[in-house]
Write a protein that holds these residues in place. Sequence first.
Motif, PDB file in Angstrom:
ATOM      1  N   CYS A  59     -19.313  69.080 -47.830  1.00 38.82           N
ATOM      2  CA  CYS A  59     -20.770  69.269 -46.981  1.00 38.82           C
ATOM      3  C   CYS A  59     -20.921  70.594 -46.896  1.00 38.82           C
ATOM      4  O   CYS A  59     -19.963  71.640 -46.866  1.00 38.82           O
ATOM      5  N   TYR A  68     -24.153  61.727 -42.482  1.00 40.14           N
ATOM      6  CA  TYR A  68     -25.244  62.131 -43.356  1.00 40.14           C
ATOM      7  C   TYR A  68     -25.350  61.281 -44.525  1.00 40.14           C
ATOM      8  O   TYR A  68     -24.347  61.044 -45.177  1.00 40.14           O
ATOM      9  N   CYS A  72     -29.780  63.447 -48.007  1.00 36.25           N
ATOM     10  CA  CYS A  72     -30.040  64.529 -46.989  1.00 36.25           C
ATOM     11  C   CYS A  72     -30.069  65.900 -47.408  1.00 36.25           C
ATOM     12  O   CYS A  72     -30.459  67.002 -46.873  1.00 36.25           O
ATOM     13  N   TYR A  74     -27.160  67.646 -47.676  1.00 39.28           N
ATOM     14  CA  TYR A  74     -26.014  68.496 -47.001  1.00 39.28           C
ATOM     15  C   TYR A  74     -24.735  68.286 -47.766  1.00 39.28           C
ATOM     16  O   TYR A  74     -23.703  68.999 -47.734  1.00 39.28           O
ATOM     17  N   THR A 116     -32.860  59.258 -46.746  1.00 37.33           N
ATOM     18  CA  THR A 116     -32.335  60.005 -45.766  1.00 37.33           C
ATOM     19  C   THR A 116     -32.318  59.360 -44.452  1.00 37.33           C
ATOM     20  O   THR A 116     -32.603  59.976 -43.463  1.00 37.33           O
ATOM     21  N   CYS A 119     -29.159  61.653 -41.002  1.00 36.84           N
ATOM     22  CA  CYS A 119     -28.942  63.069 -41.160  1.00 36.84           C
ATOM     23  C   CYS A 119     -28.386  63.693 -40.078  1.00 36.84           C
ATOM     24  O   CYS A 119     -28.993  64.417 -39.452  1.00 36.84           O
ATOM     25  N   GLY A 120     -27.115  63.332 -39.770  1.00 36.01           N
ATOM     26  CA  GLY A 120     -26.482  63.982 -38.567  1.00 36.01           C
ATOM     27  C   GLY A 120     -26.752  63.225 -37.283  1.00 36.01           C
ATOM     28  O   GLY A 120     -26.580  63.616 -36.322  1.00 36.01           O
TER      29      GLY A 120
END
Length: 122
Positions: A59, A68, A72, A74, A116, A119-120
């Motif tokens: 990542c 994620y 996304c 990343y 997505t 995303c975290g």
Amino acid sequence: MYTAMHHLLLSLFGLLLLLSYCDASPIDGDSSGAQLLRRDAAPAPELSKRACINNGCKCYPVSNPGVYCWGCGYITDVGRTSAYPGTDYRDWAFECNTRGGCCAYGPSSKCNNGDTGTCGAD
């Protein structure tokens, strides 16, 4: 004069007296034993976590470590796709950390077709 037999009998009498004060009834009044079964039962499958496989993915370093989706943007390298055979890596969820470390959870409904969905956040 006390003999070994007297000592043994007195010890057994003391033990029996102690045990007679023990209450073996259930704490909540439930005599079915269901309380023990509930406590020892395995958690529901929807609550158990999946293993995150170290498949060599990478990542970008993130300030918000977490899960994620590939979509996304990343994930810089999806790693060995053989970790989840027969699946499309664009549907996978990955765990990313602040140093660019990664592991793969595999297919996730939140990540279908490169979505997505997470995303975290997780």
